[in-house]
Scaffold this motif. Structure first.
Motif, PDB file in Angstrom:
ATOM      1  N   ALA A   1       0.849  -1.188   0.000  1.00 17.71           N
ATOM      2  CA  ALA A   1       0.000   0.000   0.000  1.00 17.71           C
ATOM      3  C   ALA A   1       0.887   1.241   0.000  1.00 17.71           C
ATOM      4  O   ALA A   1       1.840   1.329   0.759  1.00 17.71           O
ATOM      5  CB  ALA A   1      -0.920  -0.007   1.220  1.00 17.71           C
ATOM      6  N   ARG A   2       0.543   2.172  -0.893  1.00 18.19           N
ATOM      7  CA  ARG A   2       1.260   3.438  -0.981  1.00 18.19           C
ATOM      8  C   ARG A   2       0.232   4.551  -1.002  1.00 18.19           C
ATOM      9  O   ARG A   2      -0.767   4.461  -1.700  1.00 18.19           O
ATOM     10  CB  ARG A   2       2.131   3.478  -2.235  1.00 18.19           C
TER      11      ARG A   2
ATOM     12  N   ASP B   1       5.057   4.528   1.550  1.00 19.13           N
ATOM     13  CA  ASP B   1       4.679   3.141   1.836  1.00 19.13           C
ATOM     14  C   ASP B   1       3.970   3.066   3.183  1.00 19.13           C
ATOM     15  O   ASP B   1       4.535   3.417   4.218  1.00 19.13           O
ATOM     16  CB  ASP B   1       5.931   2.264   1.845  1.00 19.13           C
ATOM     17  N   VAL B   2       2.714   2.610   3.181  1.00 20.99           N
ATOM     18  CA  VAL B   2       1.924   2.455   4.403  1.00 20.99           C
ATOM     19  C   VAL B   2       1.495   0.996   4.573  1.00 20.99           C
ATOM     20  O   VAL B   2       0.539   0.700   5.280  1.00 20.99           O
ATOM     21  CB  VAL B   2       0.696   3.400   4.412  1.00 20.99           C
TER      22      VAL B   2
ATOM     23  N   GLN C   1      -4.238   9.766  -3.003  1.00 20.17           N
ATOM     24  CA  GLN C   1      -4.601   8.458  -3.550  1.00 20.17           C
ATOM     25  C   GLN C   1      -3.939   7.366  -2.720  1.00 20.17           C
ATOM     26  O   GLN C   1      -2.850   7.556  -2.196  1.00 20.17           O
ATOM     27  CB  GLN C   1      -4.103   8.297  -4.987  1.00 20.17           C
ATOM     28  N   LEU C   2      -4.646   6.256  -2.636  1.00 15.76           N
ATOM     29  CA  LEU C   2      -4.080   5.053  -2.037  1.00 15.76           C
ATOM     30  C   LEU C   2      -4.033   4.006  -3.129  1.00 15.76           C
ATOM     31  O   LEU C   2      -5.046   3.741  -3.782  1.00 15.76           O
ATOM     32  CB  LEU C   2      -4.949   4.544  -0.877  1.00 15.76           C
ATOM     33  N   ILE C   3      -2.851   3.449  -3.346  1.00 17.09           N
ATOM     34  CA  ILE C   3      -2.729   2.319  -4.262  1.00 17.09           C
ATOM     35  C   ILE C   3      -2.475   1.112  -3.377  1.00 17.09           C
ATOM     36  O   ILE C   3      -1.446   1.035  -2.705  1.00 17.09           O
ATOM     37  CB  ILE C   3      -1.588   2.529  -5.279  1.00 17.09           C
ATOM     38  N   ILE C   4      -3.446   0.218  -3.346  1.00 21.05           N
ATOM     39  CA  ILE C   4      -3.379  -0.932  -2.456  1.00 21.05           C
ATOM     40  C   ILE C   4      -3.457  -2.217  -3.268  1.00 21.05           C
ATOM     41  O   ILE C   4      -4.270  -2.340  -4.177  1.00 21.05           O
ATOM     42  CB  ILE C   4      -4.485  -0.883  -1.371  1.00 21.05           C
TER      43      ILE C   4
END
Length: 150
Positions: A51-52, A64-65, A139-142
């Motif tokens: 997840a970013r 990075d999360v 935005q979250l890219i997961i």
């Protein structure tokens, strides 16, 4: 004898191909854009793979999360499996549930630093103004393994 072996091998090949498709088709990548809504919920998350979060500009990048969302997912599912576990989630939450709150992600990205948060707000406002609102949206890219329900 030969036709039986060939038939069996073809059948086995089809079964293995179907199993392989099931295993590889369970990985999903989603891009969640926080426009008007500050919260998004996913209902089919078995495991968070990556997840970013953030927005892209000349002075900013996505952070990075992954670890934090993996921990959140684990806490939620420990609570679902054990109602006595000390972590609040809604009573109707089911396996696969993952709430994604923009404010929480902003805190994770800024690591709790008010200086970073203030600097980020100013930078984001400038980017939004300079691009007439077309950039600077979080935005979250997961990427996650989804629960496959048969």
């Amino acid at each position: 004898f030969d036709s039986e072996v060939v038939s069996y091998l073809r059948s086995l090949d089809r079964s293995l191909e179907a199993l392989g498709n099931k295993w590889t088709n369970d990985i999903v990548e989603r891009k969640i854009t926080f426009g008007g809504s500050a919260e998004m919920t996913l209902f089919d998350v078995a495991e968070v793979l990556s997840a970013r979060f953030g927005y892209k500009s000349i002075t900013s990048r996505k952070v990075d999360v992954t670890r934090e969302l993996q921990n959140l997912h684990a806490l939620i599912h420990a609570k679902i499996a054990n109602p006595e576990y000390d972590f609040h989630i809604p009573d109707n939450a089911q396996v696969g549930w993952l709430p994604i709150d923009q404010d929480m992600l902003i805190q994770i990205r800024n690591r709790g630093s008010t200086k970073r948060e203030t600097g980020d707000k100013i930078r984001r406002s400038l980017v939004k103004g300079a691009t007439l609102g077309l950039a600077g949206t979080n935005q979250l890219i997961i990427k996650y393994r989804r629960i496959v329900r048969d």
